[in-house]
Design a protein around this motif. Structure first.
Motif, PDB file in Angstrom:
ATOM      1  N   SER A 145       0.820  -1.213   0.000  1.00 10.84           N
ATOM      2  CA  SER A 145       0.000   0.000   0.000  1.00 10.84           C
ATOM      3  C   SER A 145       0.854   1.265   0.000  1.00 10.84           C
ATOM      4  O   SER A 145       0.382   2.335  -0.392  1.00 10.84           O
ATOM      5  CB  SER A 145      -0.927   0.006   1.215  1.00 10.84           C
ATOM      6  OG  SER A 145      -0.214   0.219   2.422  1.00 10.84           O
ATOM      7  N   LYS A 146       2.120   1.145   0.407  1.00 12.44           N
ATOM      8  CA  LYS A 146       2.997   2.312   0.486  1.00 12.44           C
ATOM      9  C   LYS A 146       3.821   2.525  -0.784  1.00 12.44           C
ATOM     10  O   LYS A 146       4.429   3.583  -0.970  1.00 12.44           O
ATOM     11  CB  LYS A 146       3.954   2.165   1.681  1.00 12.44           C
ATOM     12  CG  LYS A 146       3.261   2.256   3.027  1.00 12.44           C
ATOM     13  CD  LYS A 146       4.280   2.247   4.170  1.00 12.44           C
ATOM     14  CE  LYS A 146       3.594   2.454   5.504  1.00 12.44           C
ATOM     15  NZ  LYS A 146       4.561   2.538   6.622  1.00 12.44           N
ATOM     16  N   ALA A 147       3.859   1.537  -1.654  1.00 16.02           N
ATOM     17  CA  ALA A 147       4.705   1.628  -2.847  1.00 16.02           C
ATOM     18  C   ALA A 147       4.117   2.594  -3.875  1.00 16.02           C
ATOM     19  O   ALA A 147       2.903   2.656  -4.076  1.00 16.02           O
ATOM     20  CB  ALA A 147       4.874   0.250  -3.467  1.00 16.02           C
ATOM     21  N   ASP A 148       5.014   3.336  -4.524  1.00 15.53           N
ATOM     22  CA  ASP A 148       4.614   4.227  -5.615  1.00 15.53           C
ATOM     23  C   ASP A 148       4.705   3.527  -6.960  1.00 15.53           C
ATOM     24  O   ASP A 148       4.103   3.975  -7.945  1.00 15.53           O
ATOM     25  CB  ASP A 148       5.516   5.463  -5.628  1.00 15.53           C
ATOM     26  CG  ASP A 148       5.402   6.268  -4.341  1.00 15.53           C
ATOM     27  OD1 ASP A 148       4.265   6.584  -3.950  1.00 15.53           O
ATOM     28  OD2 ASP A 148       6.438   6.571  -3.733  1.00 15.53           O
ATOM     29  N   ASN A 169      -3.286  -0.024  -8.535  1.00 16.99           N
ATOM     30  CA  ASN A 169      -3.297   0.784  -9.760  1.00 16.99           C
ATOM     31  C   ASN A 169      -2.009   1.582  -9.970  1.00 16.99           C
ATOM     32  O   ASN A 169      -2.007   2.587 -10.685  1.00 16.99           O
ATOM     33  CB  ASN A 169      -4.502   1.737  -9.771  1.00 16.99           C
ATOM     34  CG  ASN A 169      -5.822   0.987  -9.788  1.00 16.99           C
ATOM     35  OD1 ASN A 169      -5.985   0.021 -10.543  1.00 16.99           O
ATOM     36  ND2 ASN A 169      -6.757   1.413  -8.952  1.00 16.99           N
ATOM     37  N   LYS A 170      -0.927   1.150  -9.354  1.00 12.29           N
ATOM     38  CA  LYS A 170       0.372   1.805  -9.541  1.00 12.29           C
ATOM     39  C   LYS A 170       1.118   1.158 -10.717  1.00 12.29           C
ATOM     40  O   LYS A 170       0.803   0.042 -11.148  1.00 12.29           O
ATOM     41  CB  LYS A 170       1.216   1.704  -8.261  1.00 12.29           C
ATOM     42  CG  LYS A 170       0.545   2.320  -7.037  1.00 12.29           C
ATOM     43  CD  LYS A 170       0.374   3.814  -7.188  1.00 12.29           C
ATOM     44  CE  LYS A 170      -0.396   4.426  -6.027  1.00 12.29           C
ATOM     45  NZ  LYS A 170       0.260   4.255  -4.735  1.00 12.29           N
ATOM     46  N   THR A 171       2.113   1.848 -11.228  1.00 12.01           N
ATOM     47  CA  THR A 171       2.897   1.352 -12.365  1.00 12.01           C
ATOM     48  C   THR A 171       3.649   0.074 -11.995  1.00 12.01           C
ATOM     49  O   THR A 171       4.261  -0.012 -10.925  1.00 12.01           O
ATOM     50  CB  THR A 171       3.913   2.413 -12.813  1.00 12.01           C
ATOM     51  OG1 THR A 171       3.206   3.597 -13.183  1.00 12.01           O
ATOM     52  CG2 THR A 171       4.742   1.926 -13.995  1.00 12.01           C
ATOM     53  N   VAL A 172       3.587  -0.918 -12.899  1.00 11.46           N
ATOM     54  CA  VAL A 172       4.361  -2.156 -12.726  1.00 11.46           C
ATOM     55  C   VAL A 172       5.223  -2.343 -13.971  1.00 11.46           C
ATOM     56  O   VAL A 172       4.702  -2.538 -15.069  1.00 11.46           O
ATOM     57  CB  VAL A 172       3.460  -3.383 -12.533  1.00 11.46           C
ATOM     58  CG1 VAL A 172       4.318  -4.615 -12.253  1.00 11.46           C
ATOM     59  CG2 VAL A 172       2.461  -3.162 -11.411  1.00 11.46           C
ATOM     60  N   ALA A 173       6.533  -2.268 -13.800  1.00 15.74           N
ATOM     61  CA  ALA A 173       7.465  -2.463 -14.912  1.00 15.74           C
ATOM     62  C   ALA A 173       8.002  -3.894 -14.881  1.00 15.74           C
ATOM     63  O   ALA A 173       8.035  -4.537 -13.828  1.00 15.74           O
ATOM     64  CB  ALA A 173       8.623  -1.482 -14.812  1.00 15.74           C
ATOM     65  N   TYR A 174       8.412  -4.379 -16.043  1.00 15.99           N
ATOM     66  CA  TYR A 174       9.030  -5.704 -16.138  1.00 15.99           C
ATOM     67  C   TYR A 174      10.500  -5.517 -16.494  1.00 15.99           C
ATOM     68  O   TYR A 174      10.826  -5.097 -17.606  1.00 15.99           O
ATOM     69  CB  TYR A 174       8.307  -6.553 -17.186  1.00 15.99           C
ATOM     70  CG  TYR A 174       9.035  -7.822 -17.575  1.00 15.99           C
ATOM     71  CD1 TYR A 174       9.584  -8.653 -16.605  1.00 15.99           C
ATOM     72  CD2 TYR A 174       9.158  -8.197 -18.903  1.00 15.99           C
ATOM     73  CE1 TYR A 174      10.249  -9.815 -16.949  1.00 15.99           C
ATOM     74  CE2 TYR A 174       9.819  -9.362 -19.267  1.00 15.99           C
ATOM     75  CZ  TYR A 174      10.363 -10.174 -18.284  1.00 15.99           C
ATOM     76  OH  TYR A 174      11.019 -11.320 -18.630  1.00 15.99           O
ATOM     77  N   ILE A 175      11.388  -5.787 -15.535  1.00 10.15           N
ATOM     78  CA  ILE A 175      12.835  -5.679 -15.759  1.00 10.15           C
ATOM     79  C   ILE A 175      13.496  -6.913 -15.142  1.00 10.15           C
ATOM     80  O   ILE A 175      13.404  -7.133 -13.937  1.00 10.15           O
ATOM     81  CB  ILE A 175      13.439  -4.408 -15.127  1.00 10.15           C
ATOM     82  CG1 ILE A 175      12.701  -3.154 -15.597  1.00 10.15           C
ATOM     83  CG2 ILE A 175      14.924  -4.309 -15.446  1.00 10.15           C
ATOM     84  CD1 ILE A 175      13.188  -1.870 -14.919  1.00 10.15           C
ATOM     85  N   SER A 176      14.163  -7.701 -15.955  1.00 13.56           N
ATOM     86  CA  SER A 176      14.840  -8.900 -15.452  1.00 13.56           C
ATOM     87  C   SER A 176      15.969  -8.528 -14.496  1.00 13.56           C
ATOM     88  O   SER A 176      16.525  -7.427 -14.558  1.00 13.56           O
ATOM     89  CB  SER A 176      15.431  -9.703 -16.614  1.00 13.56           C
ATOM     90  OG  SER A 176      14.435 -10.137 -17.504  1.00 13.56           O
ATOM     91  N   ASN A 177      16.301  -9.460 -13.616  1.00 13.46           N
ATOM     92  CA  ASN A 177      17.508  -9.288 -12.829  1.00 13.46           C
ATOM     93  C   ASN A 177      18.714  -9.366 -13.762  1.00 13.46           C
ATOM     94  O   ASN A 177      18.740 -10.186 -14.680  1.00 13.46           O
ATOM     95  CB  ASN A 177      17.629 -10.391 -11.769  1.00 13.46           C
ATOM     96  CG  ASN A 177      16.694 -10.183 -10.609  1.00 13.46           C
ATOM     97  OD1 ASN A 177      16.323  -9.059 -10.289  1.00 13.46           O
ATOM     98  ND2 ASN A 177      16.293 -11.269  -9.956  1.00 13.46           N
ATOM     99  N   PRO A 178      19.727  -8.532 -13.534  1.00 11.54           N
ATOM    100  CA  PRO A 178      20.888  -8.538 -14.428  1.00 11.54           C
ATOM    101  C   PRO A 178      21.867  -9.655 -14.098  1.00 11.54           C
ATOM    102  O   PRO A 178      21.935 -10.132 -12.967  1.00 11.54           O
ATOM    103  CB  PRO A 178      21.530  -7.175 -14.154  1.00 11.54           C
ATOM    104  CG  PRO A 178      21.223  -6.917 -12.715  1.00 11.54           C
ATOM    105  CD  PRO A 178      19.848  -7.495 -12.488  1.00 11.54           C
ATOM    106  N   ILE A 179      22.613 -10.066 -15.086  1.00 16.77           N
ATOM    107  CA  ILE A 179      23.709 -11.012 -14.910  1.00 16.77           C
ATOM    108  C   ILE A 179      24.993 -10.316 -15.370  1.00 16.77           C
ATOM    109  O   ILE A 179      25.057  -9.779 -16.486  1.00 16.77           O
ATOM    110  CB  ILE A 179      23.490 -12.294 -15.747  1.00 16.77           C
ATOM    111  CG1 ILE A 179      22.167 -12.970 -15.353  1.00 16.77           C
ATOM    112  CG2 ILE A 179      24.668 -13.255 -15.568  1.00 16.77           C
ATOM    113  CD1 ILE A 179      22.067 -13.424 -13.918  1.00 16.77           C
ATOM    114  N   ASP A 180      25.991 -10.322 -14.523  1.00 14.93           N
ATOM    115  CA  ASP A 180      27.285  -9.737 -14.876  1.00 14.93           C
ATOM    116  C   ASP A 180      28.037 -10.737 -15.747  1.00 14.93           C
ATOM    117  O   ASP A 180      28.688 -11.664 -15.245  1.00 14.93           O
ATOM    118  CB  ASP A 180      28.078  -9.414 -13.610  1.00 14.93           C
ATOM    119  CG  ASP A 180      29.372  -8.645 -13.909  1.00 14.93           C
ATOM    120  OD1 ASP A 180      29.797  -8.650 -15.080  1.00 14.93           O
ATOM    121  OD2 ASP A 180      29.929  -8.054 -12.968  1.00 14.93           O
ATOM    122  N   THR A 181      27.934 -10.574 -17.053  1.00 15.75           N
ATOM    123  CA  THR A 181      28.506 -11.551 -17.984  1.00 15.75           C
ATOM    124  C   THR A 181      30.017 -11.414 -18.151  1.00 15.75           C
ATOM    125  O   THR A 181      30.638 -12.224 -18.834  1.00 15.75           O
ATOM    126  CB  THR A 181      27.819 -11.431 -19.361  1.00 15.75           C
ATOM    127  OG1 THR A 181      27.849 -10.067 -19.796  1.00 15.75           O
ATOM    128  CG2 THR A 181      26.369 -11.894 -19.276  1.00 15.75           C
TER     129      THR A 181
END
Length: 378
Positions: A145-148, A169-181
Motif C-alpha cells: 500500500s505504500k509503494a509508488d 493501480n500503480k505502475t508495474v514495470a518488467y525488468i529482469s535481474n541482471p547477470i554480470d557476464t
C-alpha cells in the motif's frame, strides 16, 4: 540521483546471503559506475553497527534488536532513523525494497518508493503448501500500500503475485535481474566431464531432494559422475537442519552412491563461477522461482543447464536450444535430462554457446542497468 536499497542481505565476508543480496550488489555496483550514488541500509548479521564502502557503494549495517516480541519495531525505527540521517546529508530520490520491506517505513516527501518483486510471503506460500502467516501477510499488504511503483523480475512473478496482492493501480514495470557476464564467463581450463553442479540454498523448494533421488539413475549410466552441492543449509522452525534431514532420510537409502555426493556448504559469491566452471551440467530443479539467478549465471558461462519447467522457467530457457526444462517433482525426468546432456556432449556444448548468447541479450548487465535508470527517472 541517489538510490537507497533496503536489504539485510548485502553480501558480507564470512556470512551467508541469498539471491536478493547478490542482485543488489550487482545492480548497485553497476549504478555507481553510471555516476549514481547508492546507499544500502539493513540490519546487521552481527550485534553492532557497521558502515563500510564497498566498490563505492555506501553500506550501513545496523545493530539488530534482541527485544523479544518488539524487535520488528526497534529494527524498523533504526532503519527509519538512518534513512532520515542519510537523506539530510545527501537527498535520496529512490528507496527500493523487496515485498515486505516498506511495511514500517515512514514515507518522506519527494522520495519515490519502489518494491521489486523478488518473491514475497504470499508468492511462495502456495509452492510450499503452507498457510499465510497472518503477521507476514499483514506486513506485505501494508508494504504494497505504500509503494509508488513496482518492478517485476519476470512476467510470472507479476501475474502470480497479483492473485494475492493488489498493485493499487500503480505502475508495474518488467525488468529482469541482471547477470554480470564479465564475471560469469566461460572458464575453459576448469571444465570436467563427470560433475553435476547444484547451487542455491539447500531447501525443499529448490528441488534438491528430487535431484538427489534422480542421482542414482544417472550414476547407473555414468559410473564416475559426482553431484556437487554448493549452498547454505536451511533450517526448519525447530532449528533442525535440512541437510541433516536429507542425510538421515534420503542419502541413507543410496548406499555407496552417497560417496559421490558432496556438500560444499555456503560458498562466497566470488567463488561461484569456479563452482560452475567445473560442471558438465548445472541442475536447478526449483519448485518455484521468481526469475532465478543461478540458471542464467551458469548459462552465461556456456554451461548446459537443466532448469525447472514451472514458473518462469520457460521465460529463461528455450527447451533443447538454450537449455533443458524438467519437471522438478519428477526425479526420473530430472535424471533423463541430465543423462541427455552427458550422452550428447557436442549438442550440449552448442547449447551452452547459444545459452550465453541468450543471456547477453536478455540479462546483460549494461542493458538491464539502463532499463532500471530509465524507470527510476520516470
Amino acid at each position: 540521483m541517489h538510490i537507497c536499497f533496503l536489504t539485510n542481505e548485502f553480501p558480507k565476508q564470512g556470512f551467508p546471503h541469498g539471491g536478493i543480496g547478490s542482485f543488489v550488489q550487482t545492480l548497485a555496483t553497476a549504478l555507481v559506475k553510471k555516476n549514481i550514488k547508492v546507499s544500502v541500509v539493513g540490519i546487521n548479521y552481527t550485534n553492532k553497527d557497521e558502515t563500510e564502502i564497498i566498490e563505492n557503494v555506501n553500506v550501513y549495517r545496523l545493530k539488530k534488536s534482541t527485544i523479544k516480541g518488539l524487535s520488528w519495531y526497534f529494527n524498523s525505527k533504526k532503519i527509519n532513523d538512518k534513512i532520515i540521517e542519510i537523506h539530510k546529508q545527501d537527498p535520496i530520490h529512490i528507496i527500493e525494497s523487496p515485498e515486505l520491506g516498506l511495511a514500517f517505513i515512514k514515507k518522506i516527501l519527494n522520495i519515490k518508493y519502489i518494491i521489486r518483486l523478488h518473491g514475497g510471503h504470499h508468492f511462495f506460500a502456495e509452492s510450499e503448501n503452507r498457510k499465510i502467516n497472518k503477521w507476514k501477510g499483514f506486513q506485505e499488504k501494508r508494504s504494497f500500500s505504500k509503494a509508488d511503483a513496482f518492478i517485476a523480475v519476470s512476467q510470472y512473478v507479476k501475474t502470480h503475485t497479483e492473485k494475492y496482492l493488489s498493485y493499487n493501480n500503480k505502475t508495474v514495470a518488467y525488468i529482469s535481474n541482471p547477470i554480470d557476464t564479465d564475471f560469469f564467463k566461460p572458464i575453459i581450463e576448469n571444465q570436467s566431464e563427470d560433475k553435476i553442479v547444484f547451487a542455491g540454498t539447500v531447501c525443499e523448494k529448490k528441488g534438491i531432494r528430487q535431484l538427489i533421488q534422480a542421482f542414482p539413475m544417472v550414476k547407473k549410466e555414468f559410473r564416475n559422475v559426482t553431484l556437487e552441492i554448493y549452498g547454505k543449509d536451511w533450517f526448519f522452525p525447530d532449528d533442525t537442519s535440512y541437510i541433516k534431514m536429507l542425510k538421515d532420510k534420503e542419502l541413507i537409502k543410496l548406499g555407496d552412491v552417497t560417496k559421490s555426493i558432496n556438500f560444499h556448504g555456503s560458498t562466497p559469491y566470488s567463488e561461484i563461477p569456479i563452482a560452475y566452471s567445473g560442471a558438465s551440467v548445472c541442475v536447478f530443479p526449483s519448485h518455484m522461482e521468481t526469475q532465478g539467478l543461478v540458471a542464467p549465471e551458469a548459462m552465461a558461462m556456456e554451461k548446459p543447464v537443466v532448469f525447472t519447467k514451472l514458473g518462469p522457467g520457460p521465460e529463461a530457457i528455450e527447451n533443447y536450444r538454450t537449455g533443458l526444462l524438467c519437471d522438478p517433482y519428477n526425479p526420473k525426468d530430472i535424471a533423463e535430462k541430465i543423462i541427455w546432456v552427458l550422452s550428447n556432449k557436442e549438442e550440449a556444448k552448442e547449447m551452452g554457446k547459444k545459452a550465453r548468447e541468450h543471456v547477453l541479450t536478455k540479462y546483460g548487465l549494461e542493458n538491464i542497468v539502463c532499463q532500471n535508470i530509465d524507470f527510476y527517472k520516470m
